[in-house]
Design an enzyme around this catalytic site. Structure first.
Site, PDB file in Angstrom:
ATOM      1  N   SER A   1      32.273 -30.420   6.860  1.00  0.00           N
ATOM      2  CA  SER A   1      31.648 -30.607   8.172  1.00  0.00           C
ATOM      3  C   SER A   1      30.693 -29.464   8.503  1.00  0.00           C
ATOM      4  O   SER A   1      30.864 -28.338   8.035  1.00  0.00           O
ATOM      5  CB  SER A   1      32.717 -30.721   9.261  1.00  0.00           C
ATOM      6  OG  SER A   1      33.096 -29.453   9.715  1.00  0.00           O
ATOM      7  N   ALA A  35      35.560 -27.605   3.205  1.00  0.00           N
ATOM      8  CA  ALA A  35      35.194 -28.215   4.487  1.00  0.00           C
ATOM      9  C   ALA A  35      33.775 -28.769   4.349  1.00  0.00           C
ATOM     10  O   ALA A  35      32.839 -28.019   4.044  1.00  0.00           O
ATOM     11  CB  ALA A  35      35.251 -27.178   5.593  1.00  0.00           C
ATOM     12  N   ARG A  68      45.535 -22.960   9.537  1.00  0.00           N
ATOM     13  CA  ARG A  68      45.936 -23.167   8.148  1.00  0.00           C
ATOM     14  C   ARG A  68      46.362 -21.828   7.512  1.00  0.00           C
ATOM     15  O   ARG A  68      46.014 -20.766   8.020  1.00  0.00           O
ATOM     16  CB  ARG A  68      44.864 -23.887   7.345  1.00  0.00           C
ATOM     17  CG  ARG A  68      43.564 -23.201   7.147  1.00  0.00           C
ATOM     18  CD  ARG A  68      42.637 -24.071   6.311  1.00  0.00           C
ATOM     19  NE  ARG A  68      41.296 -23.531   6.311  1.00  0.00           N
ATOM     20  CZ  ARG A  68      40.288 -24.057   6.989  1.00  0.00           C
ATOM     21  NH1 ARG A  68      40.453 -25.121   7.721  1.00  0.00           N
ATOM     22  NH2 ARG A  68      39.100 -23.489   6.928  1.00  0.00           N
ATOM     23  N   HIS A  96      41.180 -24.971  13.430  1.00  0.00           N
ATOM     24  CA  HIS A  96      41.627 -25.383  12.080  1.00  0.00           C
ATOM     25  C   HIS A  96      41.807 -24.151  11.196  1.00  0.00           C
ATOM     26  O   HIS A  96      42.801 -24.027  10.476  1.00  0.00           O
ATOM     27  CB  HIS A  96      40.608 -26.319  11.426  1.00  0.00           C
ATOM     28  CG  HIS A  96      40.773 -27.757  11.815  1.00  0.00           C
ATOM     29  ND1 HIS A  96      41.867 -28.499  11.455  1.00  0.00           N
ATOM     30  CD2 HIS A  96      39.994 -28.586  12.536  1.00  0.00           C
ATOM     31  CE1 HIS A  96      41.746 -29.721  11.938  1.00  0.00           C
ATOM     32  NE2 HIS A  96      40.625 -29.795  12.612  1.00  0.00           N
TER      33      HIS A  96
HETATM   34  N1  LIG Z   1      32.772 -26.205   8.599  1.00  0.00           N
HETATM   35  C1  LIG Z   1      34.113 -26.216   8.675  1.00  0.00           C
HETATM   36  N2  LIG Z   1      34.737 -27.357   9.016  1.00  0.00           N
HETATM   37  C2  LIG Z   1      36.093 -27.361   9.067  1.00  0.00           C
HETATM   38  C3  LIG Z   1      36.858 -26.197   8.772  1.00  0.00           C
HETATM   39  N3  LIG Z   1      38.158 -26.514   8.916  1.00  0.00           N
HETATM   40  C4  LIG Z   1      38.209 -27.816   9.266  1.00  0.00           C
HETATM   41  N4  LIG Z   1      36.968 -28.338   9.361  1.00  0.00           N
HETATM   42  C5  LIG Z   1      36.574 -29.718   9.656  1.00  0.00           C
HETATM   43  O1  LIG Z   1      37.377 -30.307  10.668  1.00  0.00           O
HETATM   44  C6  LIG Z   1      37.461 -31.718  10.449  1.00  0.00           C
HETATM   45  C7  LIG Z   1      38.851 -32.261  10.717  1.00  0.00           C
HETATM   46  O2  LIG Z   1      39.062 -32.128  12.062  1.00  0.00           O
HETATM   47  P1  LIG Z   1      39.688 -33.136  13.096  1.00  0.00           P
HETATM   48  O3  LIG Z   1      38.606 -33.813  13.867  1.00  0.00           O
HETATM   49  O4  LIG Z   1      40.615 -32.311  13.874  1.00  0.00           O
HETATM   50  O5  LIG Z   1      40.561 -34.164  12.249  1.00  0.00           O
HETATM   51  P2  LIG Z   1      40.522 -35.710  11.997  1.00  0.00           P
HETATM   52  O6  LIG Z   1      40.401 -35.799  10.504  1.00  0.00           O
HETATM   53  O7  LIG Z   1      39.521 -36.469  12.789  1.00  0.00           O
HETATM   54  O8  LIG Z   1      41.905 -36.182  12.560  1.00  0.00           O
HETATM   55  P3  LIG Z   1      43.256 -36.454  11.862  1.00  0.00           P
HETATM   56  O9  LIG Z   1      43.207 -37.888  11.393  1.00  0.00           O
HETATM   57  O10 LIG Z   1      44.295 -36.245  12.914  1.00  0.00           O
HETATM   58  O11 LIG Z   1      43.387 -35.515  10.725  1.00  0.00           O
HETATM   59  C8  LIG Z   1      37.120 -31.958   8.994  1.00  0.00           C
HETATM   60  O12 LIG Z   1      35.977 -32.760   8.912  1.00  0.00           O
HETATM   61  C9  LIG Z   1      36.827 -30.586   8.424  1.00  0.00           C
HETATM   62  O13 LIG Z   1      35.706 -30.587   7.563  1.00  0.00           O
HETATM   63  C10 LIG Z   1      36.162 -24.999   8.406  1.00  0.00           C
HETATM   64  O14 LIG Z   1      36.729 -23.966   8.117  1.00  0.00           O
HETATM   65  N5  LIG Z   1      34.800 -25.076   8.387  1.00  0.00           N
END
Ligand SMILES: Nc1nc2c(ncn2[C@@H]2O[C@H](COP(=O)(O)OP(=O)(O)OP(=O)(O)O)[C@@H](O)[C@H]2O)c(=O)[nH]1
Length: 186
Positions: free
Chosen positions: A36, A34, A54, A50
């Site tokens: 973000s 991840a 998963r 998320h």
């Molecule tokens: N820090 C962190 N970020 C996470 C984790 N799981 C998911 N994310 C973040 O969540 C983000 C994806 O979320 P969304 O905004 O729901 O998805 P999206 O990519 O905009 O939308 P889709 O096109 O539908 O997939 C990604 O940037 C990931 O990095 C985690 O465990 N930790």
């Protein structure tokens, strides 16, 4: 031998879900990288959902800088990786460690782009030394109009060029629209 897959698309196009489904089909040990950083409560809640949704067996790595340094270790412990997403990796390298783009010179902006490209290149180089099934998610940021402000234009340029680079370096590329992925390479 490694396999590198890039999934691109707009926000909420279904790209992350599709990338996850590719990994689930592999049915083996999976690492989730991840990139973000959850700055506000809404994002923290998103991340929590998320994590909850998963598979419990997937190991999460929260990292956006020097990811290439942990690829060898991940390759020794997992067969599949999903990296979500390239766009936030660029975003974080720009804002957390980067420069004040609005007031930066052209040379400083070029150096920042070179640094981010180097991070991405090194990542793929390390992946190519492993047998990983490596899926990356990115955003197709340039489908709208060119932003009217400098920061937006620089960001679109960076992501667009890095996506092109990853398109060249990937074995397969998918474009997701309205939840429908289309294979555009491989
Ligand atoms: N820090 C962190 N970020 C996470 C984790 N799981 C998911 N994310 C973040 O969540 C983000 C994806 O979320 P969304 O905004 O729901 O998805 P999206 O990519 O905009 O939308 P889709 O096109 O539908 O997939 C990604 O940037 C990931 O990095 C985690 O465990 N930790």
């Amino acid at each position: 031998m490694s396999k590198v897959i890039l999934v691109t698309g707009g926000a909420r196009s279904g790209k992350s879900g599709f990338a996850e489904s590719l990994c689930k089909e592999q049915n083996n040990s999976t690492a989730y990288i991840a990139t973000s950083v959850a700055f506000d409560d809404e994002m923290k809640e998103r991340v929590r959902k998320h994590q909850q949704n998963r598979p419990k067996e997937w190991k999460t790595y929260e990292i956006y800088k020097d990811i290439y340094k942990i690829i060898k270790e991940i390759g020794e412990n997992h067969q599949t990786v999903i990296l979500d997403c390239i766009t936030l990796l660029v975003n974080n390298l720009m804002f957390a460690d980067g420069i004040d783009v609005d007031n930066a010179t052209e040379q400083e902006i070029n150096e920042l782009e070179a640094y981010i490209k180097d991070q991405v290149n090194k990542l793929i180089e390390e992946v190519r030394k492993t047998d990983l099934y490596f899926v990356m998610v990115t955003n197709e940021v340039g489908l709208g109009v060119v932003p009217s402000y400098k920061l937006g234009r620089v960001y679109c340029d960076f992501v667009g060029r890095i996506n092109q680079m990853l398109g060249r370096l990937s074995d397969e590329v998918y474009f997701t629209v309205c939840g429908i992925p289309t294979k555009i390479k491989g």
